[in-house]
Scaffold this active site. Structure first.
Site, PDB file in Angstrom:
ATOM      1  N   ILE A 118      -0.264  -0.142   1.812  1.00 34.30           N
ATOM      2  CA  ILE A 118      -1.268   0.854   2.195  1.00 34.30           C
ATOM      3  C   ILE A 118      -2.673   0.276   2.094  1.00 34.30           C
ATOM      4  O   ILE A 118      -3.521   0.514   2.958  1.00 34.30           O
ATOM      5  CB  ILE A 118      -1.125   2.116   1.329  1.00 34.30           C
ATOM      6  CG1 ILE A 118       0.204   2.818   1.632  1.00 34.30           C
ATOM      7  CG2 ILE A 118      -2.293   3.074   1.555  1.00 34.30           C
ATOM      8  CD1 ILE A 118       0.518   3.972   0.716  1.00 34.30           C
ATOM      9  N   ASP A 172      -7.828  -9.493 -10.846  1.00 38.89           N
ATOM     10  CA  ASP A 172      -6.813  -8.797 -11.633  1.00 38.89           C
ATOM     11  C   ASP A 172      -7.465  -7.520 -12.151  1.00 38.89           C
ATOM     12  O   ASP A 172      -8.380  -7.567 -12.975  1.00 38.89           O
ATOM     13  CB  ASP A 172      -6.360  -9.686 -12.791  1.00 38.89           C
ATOM     14  CG  ASP A 172      -5.283  -9.039 -13.642  1.00 38.89           C
ATOM     15  OD1 ASP A 172      -5.008  -7.825 -13.451  1.00 38.89           O
ATOM     16  OD2 ASP A 172      -4.709  -9.739 -14.501  1.00 38.89           O
ATOM     17  N   SER A 185      -0.722  10.996  -4.212  1.00 36.97           N
ATOM     18  CA  SER A 185       0.604  11.325  -3.704  1.00 36.97           C
ATOM     19  C   SER A 185       0.919  12.788  -3.951  1.00 36.97           C
ATOM     20  O   SER A 185       0.421  13.387  -4.917  1.00 36.97           O
ATOM     21  CB  SER A 185       1.642  10.449  -4.426  1.00 36.97           C
ATOM     22  OG  SER A 185       2.940  10.989  -4.345  1.00 36.97           O
ATOM     23  N   TYR A 227       5.847   8.863 -12.885  1.00 36.98           N
ATOM     24  CA  TYR A 227       5.145   8.804 -11.596  1.00 36.98           C
ATOM     25  C   TYR A 227       4.347  10.082 -11.360  1.00 36.98           C
ATOM     26  O   TYR A 227       3.167  10.042 -11.011  1.00 36.98           O
ATOM     27  CB  TYR A 227       6.152   8.598 -10.466  1.00 36.98           C
ATOM     28  CG  TYR A 227       5.526   8.543  -9.089  1.00 36.98           C
ATOM     29  CD1 TYR A 227       5.062   7.349  -8.557  1.00 36.98           C
ATOM     30  CD2 TYR A 227       5.397   9.694  -8.306  1.00 36.98           C
ATOM     31  CE1 TYR A 227       4.479   7.295  -7.293  1.00 36.98           C
ATOM     32  CE2 TYR A 227       4.813   9.657  -7.053  1.00 36.98           C
ATOM     33  CZ  TYR A 227       4.362   8.451  -6.554  1.00 36.98           C
ATOM     34  OH  TYR A 227       3.778   8.410  -5.304  1.00 36.98           O
ATOM     35  N   LYS A 239       0.205  10.490 -11.040  1.00 38.23           N
ATOM     36  CA  LYS A 239      -0.500  10.978  -9.847  1.00 38.23           C
ATOM     37  C   LYS A 239      -1.285  12.252 -10.148  1.00 38.23           C
ATOM     38  O   LYS A 239      -2.364  12.471  -9.586  1.00 38.23           O
ATOM     39  CB  LYS A 239       0.493  11.195  -8.710  1.00 38.23           C
ATOM     40  CG  LYS A 239       1.122   9.914  -8.189  1.00 38.23           C
ATOM     41  CD  LYS A 239       0.073   8.900  -7.742  1.00 38.23           C
ATOM     42  CE  LYS A 239       0.700   7.647  -7.151  1.00 38.23           C
ATOM     43  NZ  LYS A 239      -0.312   6.625  -6.773  1.00 38.23           N
ATOM     44  N   THR A 249       5.930   0.295   4.336  1.00 41.92           N
ATOM     45  CA  THR A 249       5.276  -0.909   3.820  1.00 41.92           C
ATOM     46  C   THR A 249       6.217  -2.108   3.893  1.00 41.92           C
ATOM     47  O   THR A 249       7.402  -1.975   4.237  1.00 41.92           O
ATOM     48  CB  THR A 249       4.860  -0.703   2.363  1.00 41.92           C
ATOM     49  OG1 THR A 249       6.050  -0.482   1.585  1.00 41.92           O
ATOM     50  CG2 THR A 249       3.931   0.497   2.217  1.00 41.92           C
TER      51      THR A 249
END
Length: 282
Positions: free
Chosen positions: A22, A73, A157, A169, A173, A204
């Site tokens: 993305i 990084d 998301s 997850y 988000k 992706t």
């Protein structure tokens, strides 16, 4: 050269985690719209997955923008601070920050797992790169963005609102969208703002590794969520077009602090994916 109108000519953007996926698609679209785009990432040599920060920067330039690769990084605060000092020294401005960096291959190990099967280190991987790094980049970018009345876009998301993938997850988000709302609150009155975007299922490089069956279908099954047709997924350029539309909208403050589905933004602004569709995963 791209045929895209150069509506962001003279603008400067930073896209984090843009070696592939993305982030790369967003960086490409910003470049196609004429922007100078700094792309960050750690990848300098293609590995199991294709893509490097240098290759993305070259593609941006080929599309009509100006790509600048910065090996960074995002777990290193000093390196991130140095990135924005470089942008100030070289450009004197910053108009768009896209916080996209995320460790998708690491997160993929825990898809569909119950929380007791997801180790604590997965929490750290998700929050350190998926939330904290976005905060750090926003902190160092803020002075430049306030000067230009710029825009922060956090790539989030629908997992912020409903169950997706696993507990870690979803919490990550949700935290990111809360961060967006609070950044926008603090930026209110400065001319700058922050908005989250929600891509759908994006084809992706990682998902492109899913082979087609004997009928040519590329499908992925997410435990507890269903089976999805990757041939109908959106390309990484689709969320990129959403970012371009937001960056070019003088009235984007009306969306400040909110989370917007990319498909909804496509309908509102009148753009499509590269194949002319408006893909919807829901």
């Amino acid at each position: 050269m791209s045929g895209t109108p150069k509506i962001l000519a003279g603008k400067v953007a930073v896209v984090t985690g843009a070696s592939r996926g993305i982030g790369k698609g967003i960086a490409q679209e910003l470049g196609a719209a004429g922007a100078t785009v700094y792309v960050t990432g750690r990848t300098t040599t293609p590995g199991r997955l294709p893509g490097t920060v240098h290759a993305t920067a070259e593609e941006i330039t080929a599309l009509g923008g100006h790509g600048v690769a910065v090996v960074c990084d995002h777990a290193d605060d000093a390196a991130v601070e140095k990135l924005f000092a470089q942008v100030r020294d070289e450009q004197g401005r910053l108009d768009v920050l896209v916080n996209n960096v995320y460790n998708s291959p690491a997160a993929a190990r825990w898809l569909g797992r119950k929380f007791w099967d997801v180790p604590p280190k997965a929490w750290d991987e998700t929050f350190d790169i998926g939330v904290r790094s976005h905060y750090v980049a926003s902190v160092f970018a803020a002075p430049l963005l306030i000067e230009s009345a710029g825009l922060i876009v956090n790539v989030s998301s629908p997992g912020a609102r409903r169950y997706m993938h696993n507990a870690v997850y979803g919490v990550g988000k949700t935290a990111l969208d809360r961060l967006t709302a609070d950044l926008a609150h603090d930026l209110d009155g400065t001319g700058a703002t922050a908005i989250s975007i929600w891509p759908g299922i994006v084809d992706t490089e990682l998902l492109q590794m899913v082979p087609a069956d004997d009928q040519g279908r590329r499908q992925v099954t997410l435990p507890g969520e269903g089976t999805f047709d990757l041939n109908a997924a959106e390309t990484p350029r689709f969320p990129g077009r959403a970012v371009v539309a937001l960056a070019a909208d003088p009235d984007r403050a009306a969306r400040a602090g909110t989370a917007c589905k990319v498909a909804d933004l496509a309908e509102a602004y009148g753009f499509t994916d590269v194949d002319g569709r408006i893909p919807r995963a829901d």
